[in-house]
Design a protein around this motif. Structure first.
Motif, PDB file in Angstrom:
ATOM      1  N   LEU A   1     -34.103   4.645  74.725  1.00  0.00           N
ATOM      2  CA  LEU A   1     -33.728   5.940  74.167  1.00  0.00           C
ATOM      3  C   LEU A   1     -34.710   6.265  73.045  1.00  0.00           C
ATOM      4  O   LEU A   1     -34.821   5.513  72.071  1.00  0.00           O
ATOM      5  CB  LEU A   1     -32.305   5.901  73.620  1.00  0.00           C
ATOM      6  N   ALA A   2     -35.418   7.391  73.171  1.00  0.00           N
ATOM      7  CA  ALA A   2     -36.440   7.744  72.181  1.00  0.00           C
ATOM      8  C   ALA A   2     -36.318   9.206  71.779  1.00  0.00           C
ATOM      9  O   ALA A   2     -35.916  10.061  72.576  1.00  0.00           O
ATOM     10  CB  ALA A   2     -37.838   7.472  72.752  1.00  0.00           C
ATOM     11  N   ARG A   3     -36.677   9.469  70.543  1.00  0.00           N
ATOM     12  CA  ARG A   3     -36.663  10.831  70.010  1.00  0.00           C
ATOM     13  C   ARG A   3     -37.963  11.537  70.393  1.00  0.00           C
ATOM     14  O   ARG A   3     -39.054  11.017  70.154  1.00  0.00           O
ATOM     15  CB  ARG A   3     -36.536  10.776  68.489  1.00  0.00           C
TER      16      ARG A   3
ATOM     17  N   LEU B   1     -31.169  -2.297  78.496  1.00  0.00           N
ATOM     18  CA  LEU B   1     -30.776  -1.001  77.938  1.00  0.00           C
ATOM     19  C   LEU B   1     -31.082  -1.027  76.448  1.00  0.00           C
ATOM     20  O   LEU B   1     -30.419  -1.732  75.681  1.00  0.00           O
ATOM     21  CB  LEU B   1     -29.290  -0.743  78.174  1.00  0.00           C
ATOM     22  N   ALA B   2     -32.085  -0.261  76.018  1.00  0.00           N
ATOM     23  CA  ALA B   2     -32.556  -0.293  74.629  1.00  0.00           C
ATOM     24  C   ALA B   2     -32.134   0.983  73.916  1.00  0.00           C
ATOM     25  O   ALA B   2     -32.856   1.978  73.902  1.00  0.00           O
ATOM     26  CB  ALA B   2     -34.069  -0.471  74.585  1.00  0.00           C
ATOM     27  N   VAL B   3     -30.951   0.936  73.305  1.00  0.00           N
ATOM     28  CA  VAL B   3     -30.393   2.104  72.617  1.00  0.00           C
ATOM     29  C   VAL B   3     -30.296   1.871  71.117  1.00  0.00           C
ATOM     30  O   VAL B   3     -30.781   2.677  70.322  1.00  0.00           O
ATOM     31  CB  VAL B   3     -29.007   2.472  73.197  1.00  0.00           C
ATOM     32  N   THR B   4     -29.654   0.793  70.695  1.00  0.00           N
ATOM     33  CA  THR B   4     -29.426   0.555  69.271  1.00  0.00           C
ATOM     34  C   THR B   4     -30.743   0.465  68.516  1.00  0.00           C
ATOM     35  O   THR B   4     -31.563  -0.414  68.763  1.00  0.00           O
ATOM     36  CB  THR B   4     -28.632  -0.749  69.061  1.00  0.00           C
ATOM     37  N   ASP B   5     -30.943   1.390  67.568  1.00  0.00           N
ATOM     38  CA  ASP B   5     -32.228   1.505  66.886  1.00  0.00           C
ATOM     39  C   ASP B   5     -32.358   0.478  65.765  1.00  0.00           C
ATOM     40  O   ASP B   5     -31.383   0.152  65.075  1.00  0.00           O
ATOM     41  CB  ASP B   5     -32.389   2.913  66.312  1.00  0.00           C
ATOM     42  N   ALA B   6     -33.573  -0.003  65.585  1.00  0.00           N
ATOM     43  CA  ALA B   6     -33.813  -0.997  64.540  1.00  0.00           C
ATOM     44  C   ALA B   6     -33.670  -0.409  63.149  1.00  0.00           C
ATOM     45  O   ALA B   6     -33.392  -1.132  62.187  1.00  0.00           O
ATOM     46  CB  ALA B   6     -35.221  -1.586  64.706  1.00  0.00           C
TER      47      ALA B   6
ATOM     48  N   ARG C   1     -38.066  15.062  69.693  1.00  0.00           N
ATOM     49  CA  ARG C   1     -38.060  16.190  68.751  1.00  0.00           C
ATOM     50  C   ARG C   1     -37.542  15.694  67.413  1.00  0.00           C
ATOM     51  O   ARG C   1     -36.723  14.775  67.366  1.00  0.00           O
ATOM     52  CB  ARG C   1     -37.156  17.327  69.251  1.00  0.00           C
ATOM     53  N   GLU C   2     -37.952  16.320  66.340  1.00  0.00           N
ATOM     54  CA  GLU C   2     -37.554  15.860  65.008  1.00  0.00           C
ATOM     55  C   GLU C   2     -36.161  16.304  64.604  1.00  0.00           C
ATOM     56  O   GLU C   2     -35.521  15.679  63.762  1.00  0.00           O
ATOM     57  CB  GLU C   2     -38.569  16.347  63.962  1.00  0.00           C
ATOM     58  N   SER C   3     -35.660  17.391  65.151  1.00  0.00           N
ATOM     59  CA  SER C   3     -34.359  17.907  64.735  1.00  0.00           C
ATOM     60  C   SER C   3     -33.249  16.902  65.038  1.00  0.00           C
ATOM     61  O   SER C   3     -33.285  16.198  66.049  1.00  0.00           O
ATOM     62  CB  SER C   3     -34.052  19.236  65.427  1.00  0.00           C
ATOM     63  N   ARG C   4     -32.271  16.845  64.133  1.00  0.00           N
ATOM     64  CA  ARG C   4     -31.137  15.922  64.307  1.00  0.00           C
ATOM     65  C   ARG C   4     -30.121  16.589  65.227  1.00  0.00           C
ATOM     66  O   ARG C   4     -29.116  17.151  64.792  1.00  0.00           O
ATOM     67  CB  ARG C   4     -30.519  15.590  62.950  1.00  0.00           C
ATOM     68  N   HIS C   5     -30.393  16.504  66.536  1.00  0.00           N
ATOM     69  CA  HIS C   5     -29.583  17.218  67.530  1.00  0.00           C
ATOM     70  C   HIS C   5     -29.535  16.381  68.802  1.00  0.00           C
ATOM     71  O   HIS C   5     -30.467  15.632  69.107  1.00  0.00           O
ATOM     72  CB  HIS C   5     -30.191  18.594  67.802  1.00  0.00           C
ATOM     73  N   PHE C   6     -28.437  16.506  69.541  1.00  0.00           N
ATOM     74  CA  PHE C   6     -28.291  15.650  70.728  1.00  0.00           C
ATOM     75  C   PHE C   6     -29.301  15.978  71.814  1.00  0.00           C
ATOM     76  O   PHE C   6     -29.494  15.186  72.739  1.00  0.00           O
ATOM     77  CB  PHE C   6     -26.860  15.736  71.279  1.00  0.00           C
ATOM     78  N   THR C   7     -29.982  17.141  71.724  1.00  0.00           N
ATOM     79  CA  THR C   7     -31.004  17.470  72.723  1.00  0.00           C
ATOM     80  C   THR C   7     -32.392  16.958  72.333  1.00  0.00           C
ATOM     81  O   THR C   7     -33.372  17.277  72.998  1.00  0.00           O
ATOM     82  CB  THR C   7     -31.081  18.993  72.921  1.00  0.00           C
ATOM     83  N   SER C   8     -32.477  16.159  71.282  1.00  0.00           N
ATOM     84  CA  SER C   8     -33.777  15.703  70.784  1.00  0.00           C
ATOM     85  C   SER C   8     -34.207  14.352  71.353  1.00  0.00           C
ATOM     86  O   SER C   8     -35.148  13.749  70.842  1.00  0.00           O
ATOM     87  CB  SER C   8     -33.741  15.613  69.249  1.00  0.00           C
ATOM     88  N   PHE C   9     -33.536  13.885  72.399  1.00  0.00           N
ATOM     89  CA  PHE C   9     -33.804  12.541  72.898  1.00  0.00           C
ATOM     90  C   PHE C   9     -34.072  12.532  74.403  1.00  0.00           C
ATOM     91  O   PHE C   9     -33.584  13.400  75.137  1.00  0.00           O
ATOM     92  CB  PHE C   9     -32.627  11.621  72.582  1.00  0.00           C
ATOM     93  N   CYS C  10     -34.825  11.518  74.817  1.00  0.00           N
ATOM     94  CA  CYS C  10     -35.108  11.331  76.240  1.00  0.00           C
ATOM     95  C   CYS C  10     -35.073   9.837  76.554  1.00  0.00           C
ATOM     96  O   CYS C  10     -35.069   8.989  75.663  1.00  0.00           O
ATOM     97  CB  CYS C  10     -36.470  11.920  76.610  1.00  0.00           C
ATOM     98  N   TRP C  11     -35.039   9.526  77.843  1.00  0.00           N
ATOM     99  CA  TRP C  11     -35.118   8.146  78.315  1.00  0.00           C
ATOM    100  C   TRP C  11     -36.535   7.850  78.780  1.00  0.00           C
ATOM    101  O   TRP C  11     -37.173   8.686  79.438  1.00  0.00           O
ATOM    102  CB  TRP C  11     -34.183   7.916  79.493  1.00  0.00           C
TER     103      TRP C  11
ATOM    104  N   GLY D   1     -35.377  11.277  84.019  1.00  0.00           N
ATOM    105  CA  GLY D   1     -34.554  12.473  83.896  1.00  0.00           C
ATOM    106  C   GLY D   1     -35.224  13.541  83.053  1.00  0.00           C
ATOM    107  O   GLY D   1     -36.424  13.469  82.746  1.00  0.00           O
ATOM    108  N   ARG D   2     -34.455  14.522  82.639  1.00  0.00           N
ATOM    109  CA  ARG D   2     -34.990  15.636  81.860  1.00  0.00           C
ATOM    110  C   ARG D   2     -34.960  15.312  80.373  1.00  0.00           C
ATOM    111  O   ARG D   2     -33.927  14.898  79.849  1.00  0.00           O
ATOM    112  CB  ARG D   2     -34.167  16.905  82.114  1.00  0.00           C
ATOM    113  N   PRO D   3     -36.083  15.525  79.671  1.00  0.00           N
ATOM    114  CA  PRO D   3     -36.046  15.376  78.212  1.00  0.00           C
ATOM    115  C   PRO D   3     -34.981  16.289  77.613  1.00  0.00           C
ATOM    116  O   PRO D   3     -34.832  17.437  78.035  1.00  0.00           O
ATOM    117  CB  PRO D   3     -37.455  15.800  77.780  1.00  0.00           C
ATOM    118  N   GLY D   4     -34.244  15.765  76.655  1.00  0.00           N
ATOM    119  CA  GLY D   4     -33.172  16.537  76.049  1.00  0.00           C
ATOM    120  C   GLY D   4     -31.805  16.236  76.612  1.00  0.00           C
ATOM    121  O   GLY D   4     -30.790  16.622  76.035  1.00  0.00           O
ATOM    122  N   ARG D   5     -31.762  15.535  77.749  1.00  0.00           N
ATOM    123  CA  ARG D   5     -30.476  15.243  78.394  1.00  0.00           C
ATOM    124  C   ARG D   5     -30.035  13.794  78.222  1.00  0.00           C
ATOM    125  O   ARG D   5     -28.983  13.392  78.711  1.00  0.00           O
ATOM    126  CB  ARG D   5     -30.581  15.553  79.895  1.00  0.00           C
ATOM    127  N   ALA D   6     -30.818  13.008  77.510  1.00  0.00           N
ATOM    128  CA  ALA D   6     -30.539  11.565  77.438  1.00  0.00           C
ATOM    129  C   ALA D   6     -29.193  11.264  76.792  1.00  0.00           C
ATOM    130  O   ALA D   6     -28.413  10.465  77.317  1.00  0.00           O
ATOM    131  CB  ALA D   6     -31.661  10.858  76.681  1.00  0.00           C
TER     132      ALA D   6
END
Length: 391
Positions: A179-181, A132-137, A183-193, A234-239
């Motif tokens: 977990l990857a971005r 599980l790769a979540v914590t960003d470098a 979209r550039e906006s700082r929003h919870f829908t900007s990420f996907c798996w 899954g769906r981009p934006g729902r990660a």
């Protein structure tokens, strides 16, 4: 439970034997004998320090698949039985390796198709290890909105760049759920798996050193990793929404594991205090020692009570506030028990695999999966709900 965190030298958790095991069961209240007997049989003859061998044995015996009677989330009682048995016989790092996969990764892959669905089936059979790769470098582990690991989508393709630090199973995985971005906006829908094969060109891994032996903790780097479009899970934006929901299960798993660890440590400590000579009796005969031990018992029984409602439920997804309370209670209880065990044992606590080393590793309960400070801030946000009316 935790994705992964830095920690001092890993140490095996000594398995209770003889009356130690009986005392641990008595302290725990319920043994869940059927589930635990099956797990013990599955792990008989398996090297407890070999995470792949343990993972494979659990899969072959159907233990891993049996955790998910509803197909998605682990059954709390079965999860508790598994973590209790692993804690009793395996180094902490091996238990961590299993915990992250069964509490977080496998549920996040449930209901998917393509490579993700095949990876999940491989996990349930004990053939596939997924990190599980979540914590960003590039940022704080608790501030996921500032993550800089990015994916760019093309016509049926995806290109991944970035890095993830302190990832459990990083050095031993077949694939990583990243977990990857997008979209550039700082929003919870900007990420996907993304499910990223460990052997894909552009993926590199660096060991984190001696942190949690058996957990394969390391740092992942992604340099122009070219993936097919079906690598998206899954769906981009729902990660982040999916991860937030699963974080509650991870926190419950951490509390169940902490509970098992504390019962085991207190059982061993009680036996030692009763045997350790002091003046004309033993250390256990001294009122001050008994009082300090009793305070640990009270703390563990409080954690037991917090876990009770979840253990009585067939579902492992607690309310957000409940998950945070469990996380903080587990971290504080482990800290109290391990610290007192070191103080009461004295120099003996510094033996190989002793309580001093266990305390150093167990500090992860206050960091991984959400630092205690962040959890307390979240709990305060739920103050009206948690204060409520006395019923």
């Amino acid at each position: 439970m935790p994705e992964s965190t830095p920690a001092p030298t890993a140490t095996p958790a000594a398995a209770p034997a003889g009356r130690h095991a009986g005392a641990a069961a008595a302290l725990a209240g319920t043994d869940r004998a059927g589930d635990r007997a099956g797990i013990r049989a599955a792990l008989a003859g398996v090297d407890p320090a070999d995470p792949r061998a343990v993972w494979r044995a659990l899969g072959v015996a159907g233990i891993t698949a049996g955790l998910y009677p509803d197909g998605a989330q682990p059954h709390p009682g079965r999860l508790a039985a598994l973590l209790t048995e692993l804690d009793a016989r395996c180094p902490l790092g091996v238990t961590l390796s299993v915990c992250v996969q069964v509490a977080t990764v496998a549920p996040l892959l449930a209901g998917t198709e393509g490579p993700a669905e095949r990876a999940r089936r491989g996990m349930l059979r004990g053939e596939t290890v997924v990190a599980l790769a979540v914590t960003d470098a590039a940022g704080s582990g608790s501030d996921l909105l500032d993550a800089t690991t990015r994916v760019k989508f093309g016509a049926g393709t995806a290109t991944l760049d970035g890095g993830k630090d302190w990832i459990t199973n990083a050095t031993s995985c077949d694939a990583a759920l990243v977990l990857a971005r997008h979209r550039e906006s700082r929003h919870f829908t900007s990420f996907c798996w993304l499910l990223v094969p460990a052997a894909a060109p552009g993926v590199s891994t660096e060991s984190a050193g001696r942190a949690f032996a058996g957990a394969g903790v390391g740092h992942l780097r992604f340099a122009g990793v070219a993936l097919d479009g079906d690598a998206v899970v899954g769906r981009p934006g729902r990660a982040l929404a999916a991860f937030a929901r699963q974080a509650g299960v991870e926190r419950l798993a951490g509390a169940l594991w902490a509970r098992a660890m504390c019962h085991r440590l207190l059982a061993g400590l009680l036996d030692w205090l009763r045997r350790r000579p002091a003046a004309e009796g033993t250390l256990w005969d001294r009122p001050a020692i008994r009082e300090r031990y009793a305070r640990c018992l009270v703390a563990v029984r409080q954690l037991d009570a917090l876990c009770a409602s979840s253990l009585a439920s067939p579902h492992a997804v607690p309310a957000a506030a409940t998950g945070m309370v469990l996380k903080v209670a587990a971290a504080e209880t482990v800290d109290r028990v391990t610290t007192e065990a070191v103080r009461l044992r004295g120099a003996d606590a510094f033996r190989d695999g002793g309580e001093s080393q266990v305390r150093a590793e167990a500090a992860m309960f206050g960091i991984a999966g959400g630092a205690t400070g962040a959890m307390l801030a979240g709990i305060a946000d739920h103050a009206d709900e948690l204060v409520g009316d006395v019923s």
